[in-house]
Design a protein around this motif. Structure first.
Motif, PDB file in Angstrom:
ATOM      1  N   THR A 151       5.709  -9.688  12.624  1.00 55.05           N
ATOM      2  CA  THR A 151       5.532 -10.566  10.940  1.00 55.05           C
ATOM      3  C   THR A 151       5.114  -9.286   9.947  1.00 55.05           C
ATOM      4  O   THR A 151       3.712  -8.511   9.484  1.00 55.05           O
ATOM      5  CB  THR A 151       4.959 -11.954  10.888  1.00 55.05           C
ATOM      6  OG1 THR A 151       5.275 -12.564  11.955  1.00 55.05           O
ATOM      7  CG2 THR A 151       5.819 -12.460   8.945  1.00 55.05           C
ATOM      8  N   LYS A 152       6.352  -8.774   9.181  1.00 49.75           N
ATOM      9  CA  LYS A 152       6.784  -7.942   8.021  1.00 49.75           C
ATOM     10  C   LYS A 152       6.763  -8.721   6.962  1.00 49.75           C
ATOM     11  O   LYS A 152       7.619  -9.556   6.514  1.00 49.75           O
ATOM     12  CB  LYS A 152       7.310  -7.136   8.589  1.00 49.75           C
ATOM     13  CG  LYS A 152       7.009  -6.147   9.338  1.00 49.75           C
ATOM     14  CD  LYS A 152       8.461  -4.523   9.751  1.00 49.75           C
ATOM     15  CE  LYS A 152       7.676  -3.747  10.605  1.00 49.75           C
ATOM     16  NZ  LYS A 152       8.793  -2.745  10.899  1.00 49.75           N
ATOM     17  N   TYR A 153       5.658  -8.882   5.717  1.00 47.57           N
ATOM     18  CA  TYR A 153       5.525  -9.338   4.784  1.00 47.57           C
ATOM     19  C   TYR A 153       6.006  -8.896   2.678  1.00 47.57           C
ATOM     20  O   TYR A 153       6.236  -7.076   3.492  1.00 47.57           O
ATOM     21  CB  TYR A 153       4.723 -10.194   4.042  1.00 47.57           C
ATOM     22  CG  TYR A 153       4.098 -10.679   4.803  1.00 47.57           C
ATOM     23  CD1 TYR A 153       4.223 -12.560   4.905  1.00 47.57           C
ATOM     24  CD2 TYR A 153       3.154 -10.462   5.499  1.00 47.57           C
ATOM     25  CE1 TYR A 153       3.527 -13.106   6.231  1.00 47.57           C
ATOM     26  CE2 TYR A 153       2.183 -11.277   6.767  1.00 47.57           C
ATOM     27  CZ  TYR A 153       2.896 -12.504   6.689  1.00 47.57           C
ATOM     28  OH  TYR A 153       2.520 -12.989   7.714  1.00 47.57           O
ATOM     29  N   ARG A 154       6.724  -9.146   2.450  1.00 49.80           N
ATOM     30  CA  ARG A 154       7.442  -8.607   1.313  1.00 49.80           C
ATOM     31  C   ARG A 154       6.212  -7.418   0.629  1.00 49.80           C
ATOM     32  O   ARG A 154       5.082  -8.077  -0.140  1.00 49.80           O
ATOM     33  CB  ARG A 154       8.387  -9.268   0.610  1.00 49.80           C
ATOM     34  CG  ARG A 154       9.437  -8.043  -0.751  1.00 49.80           C
ATOM     35  CD  ARG A 154       9.707  -9.196  -1.609  1.00 49.80           C
ATOM     36  NE  ARG A 154      10.214  -9.929  -1.314  1.00 49.80           N
ATOM     37  CZ  ARG A 154      11.859  -9.573  -0.984  1.00 49.80           C
ATOM     38  NH1 ARG A 154      12.781  -8.751  -1.334  1.00 49.80           N
ATOM     39  NH2 ARG A 154      12.725 -10.548  -0.774  1.00 49.80           N
ATOM     40  N   ALA A 155       6.589  -6.300   0.327  1.00 46.61           N
ATOM     41  CA  ALA A 155       5.655  -5.390   0.037  1.00 46.61           C
ATOM     42  C   ALA A 155       5.518  -6.162  -2.177  1.00 46.61           C
ATOM     43  O   ALA A 155       6.493  -6.264  -2.817  1.00 46.61           O
ATOM     44  CB  ALA A 155       5.782  -4.166   0.315  1.00 46.61           C
ATOM     45  N   SER A 156       4.851  -5.914  -2.383  1.00 51.54           N
ATOM     46  CA  SER A 156       3.737  -5.895  -3.237  1.00 51.54           C
ATOM     47  C   SER A 156       4.626  -4.850  -4.654  1.00 51.54           C
ATOM     48  O   SER A 156       4.729  -3.453  -4.217  1.00 51.54           O
ATOM     49  CB  SER A 156       2.829  -6.115  -4.182  1.00 51.54           C
ATOM     50  OG  SER A 156       2.137  -7.420  -3.345  1.00 51.54           O
ATOM     51  N   PRO A 157       5.643  -5.217  -5.909  1.00 54.37           N
ATOM     52  CA  PRO A 157       5.920  -4.232  -6.466  1.00 54.37           C
ATOM     53  C   PRO A 157       4.993  -2.923  -6.776  1.00 54.37           C
ATOM     54  O   PRO A 157       3.934  -3.393  -7.357  1.00 54.37           O
ATOM     55  CB  PRO A 157       7.315  -4.782  -7.454  1.00 54.37           C
ATOM     56  CG  PRO A 157       6.480  -6.531  -7.392  1.00 54.37           C
ATOM     57  CD  PRO A 157       5.961  -6.962  -6.009  1.00 54.37           C
ATOM     58  N   GLU A 158       5.530  -2.194  -6.844  1.00 52.77           N
ATOM     59  CA  GLU A 158       4.821  -1.367  -7.418  1.00 52.77           C
ATOM     60  C   GLU A 158       4.888  -1.750  -9.364  1.00 52.77           C
ATOM     61  O   GLU A 158       5.813  -1.577 -10.165  1.00 52.77           O
ATOM     62  CB  GLU A 158       4.803   0.140  -7.426  1.00 52.77           C
ATOM     63  CG  GLU A 158       4.871   0.862  -6.008  1.00 52.77           C
ATOM     64  CD  GLU A 158       4.851   1.924  -5.147  1.00 52.77           C
ATOM     65  OE1 GLU A 158       4.713   2.783  -6.398  1.00 52.77           O
ATOM     66  OE2 GLU A 158       5.104   2.442  -4.487  1.00 52.77           O
ATOM     67  N   VAL A 159       3.376  -0.807  -9.869  1.00 53.47           N
ATOM     68  CA  VAL A 159       3.078  -1.400 -11.798  1.00 53.47           C
ATOM     69  C   VAL A 159       3.103   0.394 -11.893  1.00 53.47           C
ATOM     70  O   VAL A 159       2.867   1.173 -11.740  1.00 53.47           O
ATOM     71  CB  VAL A 159       1.461  -1.601 -11.593  1.00 53.47           C
ATOM     72  CG1 VAL A 159       1.789  -1.748 -13.425  1.00 53.47           C
ATOM     73  CG2 VAL A 159       1.378  -3.177 -11.333  1.00 53.47           C
ATOM     74  N   GLU A 160       4.564   0.124 -13.067  1.00 50.94           N
ATOM     75  CA  GLU A 160       4.673   1.045 -13.862  1.00 50.94           C
ATOM     76  C   GLU A 160       3.871   1.565 -13.851  1.00 50.94           C
ATOM     77  O   GLU A 160       2.813   0.977 -14.743  1.00 50.94           O
ATOM     78  CB  GLU A 160       5.773   0.494 -14.212  1.00 50.94           C
ATOM     79  CG  GLU A 160       7.094  -0.253 -14.345  1.00 50.94           C
ATOM     80  CD  GLU A 160       7.935  -0.622 -15.140  1.00 50.94           C
ATOM     81  OE1 GLU A 160       7.757  -0.276 -16.222  1.00 50.94           O
ATOM     82  OE2 GLU A 160       9.326  -1.264 -14.914  1.00 50.94           O
ATOM     83  N   PRO A 161       4.314   3.287 -14.167  1.00 52.67           N
ATOM     84  CA  PRO A 161       2.943   4.481 -15.016  1.00 52.67           C
ATOM     85  C   PRO A 161       2.737   3.994 -15.859  1.00 52.67           C
ATOM     86  O   PRO A 161       1.713   3.901 -16.726  1.00 52.67           O
ATOM     87  CB  PRO A 161       3.289   5.891 -14.246  1.00 52.67           C
ATOM     88  CG  PRO A 161       3.717   5.382 -13.201  1.00 52.67           C
ATOM     89  CD  PRO A 161       5.071   4.109 -13.259  1.00 52.67           C
ATOM     90  N   LYS A 162       4.319   3.427 -17.183  1.00 55.90           N
ATOM     91  CA  LYS A 162       3.952   3.472 -18.394  1.00 55.90           C
ATOM     92  C   LYS A 162       2.882   2.042 -18.737  1.00 55.90           C
ATOM     93  O   LYS A 162       2.155   1.613 -19.370  1.00 55.90           O
ATOM     94  CB  LYS A 162       5.347   3.182 -19.001  1.00 55.90           C
ATOM     95  CG  LYS A 162       5.279   3.077 -20.259  1.00 55.90           C
ATOM     96  CD  LYS A 162       6.452   2.628 -20.313  1.00 55.90           C
ATOM     97  CE  LYS A 162       6.847   2.107 -22.215  1.00 55.90           C
ATOM     98  NZ  LYS A 162       8.369   1.878 -22.871  1.00 55.90           N
TER      99      LYS A 162
END
Length: 1232
Positions: free
Chosen positions: A421-432
């Motif tokens: 089972t593979k889960y959707r990765a959490s979106p990365e937080v923008e550096p800004k």
């Protein structure tokens, strides 16, 4: 059950036999003991059957009841199941099959009895002492309802129409729960603090919720408010049981003899229509429990505590239809065994009893009895049948062959890494965001600029190949348009009570008020809402009042006042007076801004209409305010400071100062004219070719188009004063100021302008598709294919990473080799194949297909949420877009820039399938001040306004423009408004001077005495009011083939007479206002019989009445509303609706509702006056003075009855007298 022809069986000839034949304990193997029935489970479960006439009786020993007694039984209302619960907390169900068998058996709680069982669609509810347990019919736990209000529960009642349950018991509270949400929705207190009540029995009725108390009292409650409507004492002693069906309530209980409670041998039947005892049914033995038989409305099944039960017909109380024993063999009731519960099937073919010794006695009738007429199938597990399959069988699926579960893996098993089972990765937080976070210890905070929650993953744009995809249909989906329900044009379904019984809350769940769309020219409702939610404009117009009869600024101020009062009331307003003034302006008719009844929406270009309406109304309001302040300045002899501010009011909100320079191209003679522009009109046909020519791919921003529109230079043929002839003239525009509100008419009212608009969306989506496609290609091609491609193009195959990366970036999709080489079977593969032409790469979707992608995504929009503007020194304007991710952080600090936030869009909704239902809607950003006004938090939010429908939407949806939604007018508001516009508060222009300054000079006889200075009503003073109306348009209705009458369009009424009468003082009952309203519109029906208005009464040339203009009388009523006066009348809601005024509900004292008994008809003023005042009114025609005086007298009578505490009795007597007289005044028919 069909009890016709059943022979009466006396108690003395019942069949003997019983439990003496059955032995417990060590003698289970005794051959004389009856063997357990097939399918039964447990050592102590058995079944005994006996037939008595057409009835069959089955006796079952419930699970665990060798130690516990049966506490409750219930026949399922949805499936063929019989449920039983015992005092040990155990529940068992039995399936109604030819041989009754056990279905499920489960423990609800460790200890404590099951007090009631109720079947609902998801499962069964089991009531215990302090909780309600929800179980599936398989016995699985779903949820448990408990709380501090649940103490000693005894009864459970299911309310099917709202999917809720009510529970009660030996406690003074009835608690209501929602079955779906499992939340407590309400609770109701019974009795008083001195004498608290209880609720031991609850029953549901289509008109009431009925509960019974231990002391023998039965009360009926309104199902909506749970207010007690009726009550009666069923028995002198305690109440044992009662049931309700149709108009009857049957009860059994105890009576008092020699100061002691004894069983009452009479079964009491009460008629709810008369609220008294209808029948006393004598029983052979005292009834203990009873139930109505659903299939026979006049039959009651009553059982005694010892076992005999009767079937009684309440219509023939002298004879009993049937008398049997709960068990066919009466002696089978062991000593000390008593009946504890009973239930009747909805099909009337089965009854079930439970006793204290753990037995269930099921009585059925017929060869194939059922519990319900239409039962759904109960899942029943069964062993699969194993049949042999011949080796030559070619059709039976091999999957039907049962296989053993092996200990070793099979060849068909997938590898473990493919099954993980593979889960959707959490979106990365923008550096800004990380760099600008506000840290509080280890936790960082930052405003959400994504436009959605971070845990919501937006749908990416469709990347498939629609055009050449082999599985796509040949354009079958092309051109289809699915308009969401909230955007469609709404139609009000009128009932018997007209608009009063329409459910507006279904379309508007907010606290704001919608606008009625049934009036002529109501296509402008979207713009009216837009004006109202522009706070500077609303504040200014609320403070305006002038003497002109038809002033749009005044009418808008009155409309905004109504919208303010209507908040949190759930009823829409109508702009009848504004539309009346609008269609009387000659310029509006000349510009074709008014629609006739014959105009259909499919033939009317609503985009052109509303854009012209916007230009005209803004200019008209500006002129009206200017004329009003000019008159005030002339009256004062000078132009004061207020005049300066007022004259620039519309200019300050919408206007921008500009210079229009006209220069002759021959002699260079120039002429400069200073003007003020209130809005900008986009002409895409003239602007787009020039603007798009400066772009490499033809894609431009909306801000660039607006900038080009504002600074557009044009050449026209005009007269030159120097040349003395017509010469080509060049027109230049320069700006001195920027507007506080930037208004844009998009000009999308023709096919060519619309094509330019759609072209920009097509370029925007194509660019996004191309970017996504290139990204996918780079990820699909592996490193070996890249190296091969570099070598084939003449490059060296060294390990220089820089060279490889540069070569990889220079590749195109068509030059990259496919990883499958010649084995590729995809005809639309976009990569290069040996021996195949390089032009086989799949193209991007076509223009039409790309635009259809807007239906599925809110991510892309050409309209920005904000724009940044700057005024240059040369008078030109520079405008740039502010993207969504920059919206929150955009600032003008340290610059001369101006930020415009998008606050409203008026859009045209077009449905190709239904062109006659084209509609105009508005998406508006409602500010914090409006939310505070309705008691909400101080936030701003986007809402969709579609006439009476209002719904909250997201920021992305506000700039979402699919093919069926075309923006027509855009409103941008300056983020930092001037201080005098934000701090200006509205001042009511209506003062008491409207009564004191009235100078009546007429030779006509007055029917009223004007108010003196000390008589002007103040807060909570009584004013009796009545109004009469005439018809401007008749009602449109149709009669269907089944004879039902349906209202298509209601009649359009206009107020013709308004009367107000003093409610107190020395002149109480004397009118101080009795105005006949003149009208310039054609009256189709004077309704003389009901209004008393005759032809000529409203004509200034012939009328002998006190004739006035509607606006003057409206202002007088408006003053009374603002002062908090209490209006007394009959049907005031309808009167004020036609007058087009909203009054707070706490200021209305309507005798129509004061003298109304719930769930009964409304009574006329004529009948109320005859019954309470002994007056006969409205003998020939209606007179508003007579009606207002009568309503005032009735209110005084109401107060008197309330003070004496006899109002309830008088109200009941009123309806009894009305039923006898058919709610008509005696002698009324003869007079007619």
């Amino acid at each position: 059950m069909d009890y016709s022809g059943i022979q009466y069986i006396p108690d003395d000839i019942m069949v003997s036999g019983g439990y003496g034949e059955h032995v417990y304990g060590d003698t289970v193997n005794d051959p004389n003991m009856m063997a357990p029935a097939a399918g039964e489970m447990g050592d102590h479960t058995y079944m005994e059957q006996d037939n008595t006439g057409d009835f069959q009786c089955s006796t079952l020993l419930m699970d665990g009841c060798d130690q516990f007694s049966v506490s409750t039984v219930h026949l399922d209302s949805l499936e063929e199941l019989a449920w039983a619960g015992n005092t040990g907390g155990h529940v068992t169900s039995y399936f109604n099959s030819p041989a009754t068998s056990k279905y499920t058996s489960f423990q609800v709680q460790v200890e404590g009895d099951i007090r009631d069982i109720c079947s609902v669609d998801p499962g069964v509810m089991c009531l215990t002492e302090k909780a309600v347990h929800m179980r599936s019919r398989y016995g699985l736990h779903k949820y448990k309802l408990q709380g501090p209000k649940l103490e000693n529960l005894t009864t459970l009642c299911y309310i099917p129409h709202n999917n809720r349950i009510m529970v009660g018991g030996h406690q003074p509270t009835i608690v209501e729960y929602d079955v779906e949400t499992q939340q407590e929705t309400n609770s109701f207190t019974l009795g008083t603090e001195e004498d608290p009540g209880d609720c031991v029995i609850l029953r549901n009725h289509n008109r009431f919720i009925i509960h019974g108390e231990r002391k023998g009292r039965i009360a009926m409650h309104d199902p909506r408010s749970m207010r007690e409507e009726h009550h009666f004492r069923a028995h002198r002693g305690s109440l044992s049981d009662f049931d309700v069906l149709g108009h009857y309530i049957a009860t059994c209980g105890y009576t008092m003899r020699m100061s002691q409670e004894v069983e009452d041998q009479l079964l009491m039947v009460y008629d709810m229509r008369m609220m008294k005892v209808s029948f006393h049914l004598p029983c052979a033995m005292s009834p203990y429990l009873l139930r109505f038989v659903p299939g026979l409305s006049s039959c009651v099944a009553a059982v005694t505590a010892s076992g005999p039960w009767n079937m009684l017909d309440i219509m023939q109380p002298e004879t009993a239809m049937l008398m049997l024993h709960a068990n066919a063999k009466q002696n089978s009731m062991m000593p000390g065994a008593f009946i504890t519960s009973m239930s009747v099937a909805t099909s009337s073919q089965a009854l079930v009893f439970g006793d204290t010794h753990g037995h269930i006695h099921l009585w059925t009738q017929g060869s194939k009895p059922t519990f319900n007429n239409f039962s759904r199938e109960s899942p029943y597990p069964g062993a699969p049948e194993l049949t042999s399959i011949p080796i030559t069988d070619q059709y039976t699926p091999l999957g039907t062959i049962p296989l053993d579960i092996p200990s070793e893996p099979l060849l068909s098993d997938w590898p473990s890494h493919l099954m993980a089972t593979k889960y959707r990765a959490s979106p990365e937080v923008e550096p800004k965001i990380l760099s600008n976070m506000n840290m509080h210890g280890p936790v960082g905070y930052h405003p959400n600029t994504l436009g959605h929650n971070r845990n919501v993953v937006p749908y990416s744009i469709y990347r498939g190949r629609q055009k050449n995809s082999p599985d796509s249909s040949n354009g079958s989906s092309r051109g289809t348009c699915k308009v969401p329900q909230r955007y469609r044009r709404l139609e009000i379904k009128y009932g018997k009570l007209g608009i009063d019984d329409f459910d507006f809350d279904f379309y508007n769940r907010t606290s704001f008020a919608g606008l009625d769309m049934s009036l002529p020219n109501s296509y402008c409702n979207a713009m009216l809402q837009m004006f109202y939610y522009l706070s500077p404009l609303r504040t200014a117009l609320l403070s305006h009042l002038c003497s002109r009869e038809f002033c749009l600024a005044c009418e808008l101020g009155f409309l905004f006042h109504m919208l303010d009062i209507s908040m949190n009331q759930g009823q829409p307003c109508n702009a009848a007076n504004f539309l009346r003034a609008f269609r009387t302006i000659p310029e509006a008719s000349a510009m074709s801004l008014t629609l006739s009844d014959s105009d259909t929406r499919s033939k009317v270009n609503l985009s052109t209409k509303i854009m012209s309406w916007n230009c005209f109304v803004l200019q008209q309001i500006k002129n009206e305010l200017h004329c009003d302040l000019k008159e005030k300045a002339e009256a004062a002899g000078n132009a004061g400071e207020d005049c300066v501010v007022g004259s620039n009011l519309i200019d300050e909100v919408f206007g921008c100062d500009m210079s229009r320079v006209t220069r002759c191209t021959r002699c260079s003679h120039a002429h400069t004219k200073q003007t003020t522009s209130l809005l900008q009109i986009l002409s895409l046909q003239e602007i787009m070719p020039e603007v798009c020519g400066n772009s490499s791919n033809g894609m431009v921003s909306l801000s660039a188009v607006v900038e080009a529109c504002m600074c557009q230079n044009s050449t026209t043929q005009a007269w030159c004063e120097e040349c003395n002839k017509y010469q080509p003239q060049q027109q230049l525009r320069t700006y001195q100021t920027l507007p506080n509100t930037l208004v844009l008419n998009t000009g999308l009212d023709n096919a060519q302008d619309l094509s330019y608009w759609q072209e920009q969306y097509r370029l925007l989506l194509t660019d996004a598709l191309t970017a996504n496609k290139v990204q996918d290609e780079v990820s699909d091609v592996d490193e070996a294919a890249v190296k091969t491609s570099v070598a084939s193009s003449g490059g060296t195959s060294n390990n220089n990473n820089t060279t490889t990366a540069a070569a990889s970036g220079a590749l195109t999709a068509a030059s990259r080799p496919c990883r499958y080489r010649t084995n590729c079977v995809r005809p639309d593969c976009k990569f290069w194949h040996p021996g195949r032409a390089p032009d086989r790469a799949a193209p991007l979707p076509g223009a039409e297909d790309v635009l259809n992608l807007l239906e599925n995504t809110l991510e892309y929009s050409w309209v920005p949420p904000a724009m940044r503007a700057r005024l240059a020194e040369d008078g030109s304007v520079k405008i740039t877009d502010i993207k969504q991710e920059e919206f929150a952080s955009a600032s003008t600090e340290g610059t001369d820039d101006v930020i415009y936030d998008l606050v409203g869009v008026v859009s045209l909704i077009t449905d190709p399938q239904f062109p006659d239902k084209n509609n105009l809607v508005a998406t508006i950003k409602v500010g914090p001040a409006y939310h505070e006004q309705v008691g909400a938090s101080s936030v701003d939010n986007w809402y969709l306004f579609n006439d009476i429908s209002i719904a909250a939407i997201s920021t992305s949806e506000s700039v979402w423009f699919p093919t069926w939604k075309q923006p027509v007018i855009l409103y941008w508001l300056r983020r930092e408004l001037p201080q005098h516009l934000t701090s200006f508060t509205p001042i009511s222009p209506v003062t008491r001077g409207v009564y004191l300054q009235e100078n009546i000079t007429t030779h006509k006889t007055l029917t009223f005495i004007p108010l003196a200075e000390d008589e002007v009503p103040s807060k909570d003073d009584l004013v009796a009011m009545d109004a009469e109306f005439v018809n401007l348009h008749q009602e449109e209705a149709e009669i269907r083939s089944d004879g039902t009458r349906t209202t298509i369009k209601p009649s359009h009424k206009a107020v013709a007479r308004i009367t107000c009468i003093r409610g107190q003082g020395r002149l109480e009952g004397t009118p101080f206002l009795d105005d006949y309203i003149s009208t310039q519109e054609q009256v189709v029906d004077y309704l003389t019989q009901y209004s008393g208005i005759k032809p000529g009464d409203l004509d200034a040339n012939y009328s002998q009445k006190h004739l006035t203009k509607l606006k003057g009388t409206y202002i007088k009523l408006r003053y009374l509303v603002d002062q908090g006066v209490k209006f007394v009348g009959h049907g005031l809601k309808n009167d004020f609706r036609v007058i087009n005024m909203v009054v707070p509900p706490n200021q209305l004292l309507d005798t129509l509702h004061l003298f109304h008994m719930p769930h009964n008809r409304l009574l006329s003023l004529k009948f109320l006056a005859w019954h309470f005042l002994k007056l006969k009114i409205q003998s020939v025609t209606h007179d508003s003075i007579e009606d207002a005086r009568t309503a005032l007298a009735l209110y005084k009578k109401y107060c008197e009855l309330q003070a004496n505490g006899t109002f309830r009795q008088e109200l009941e007597a009123l309806y009894q007298a009305g039923k006898k007289a058919q709610f008509q005044v005696p002698g009324e028919m003869e007079e007619e």
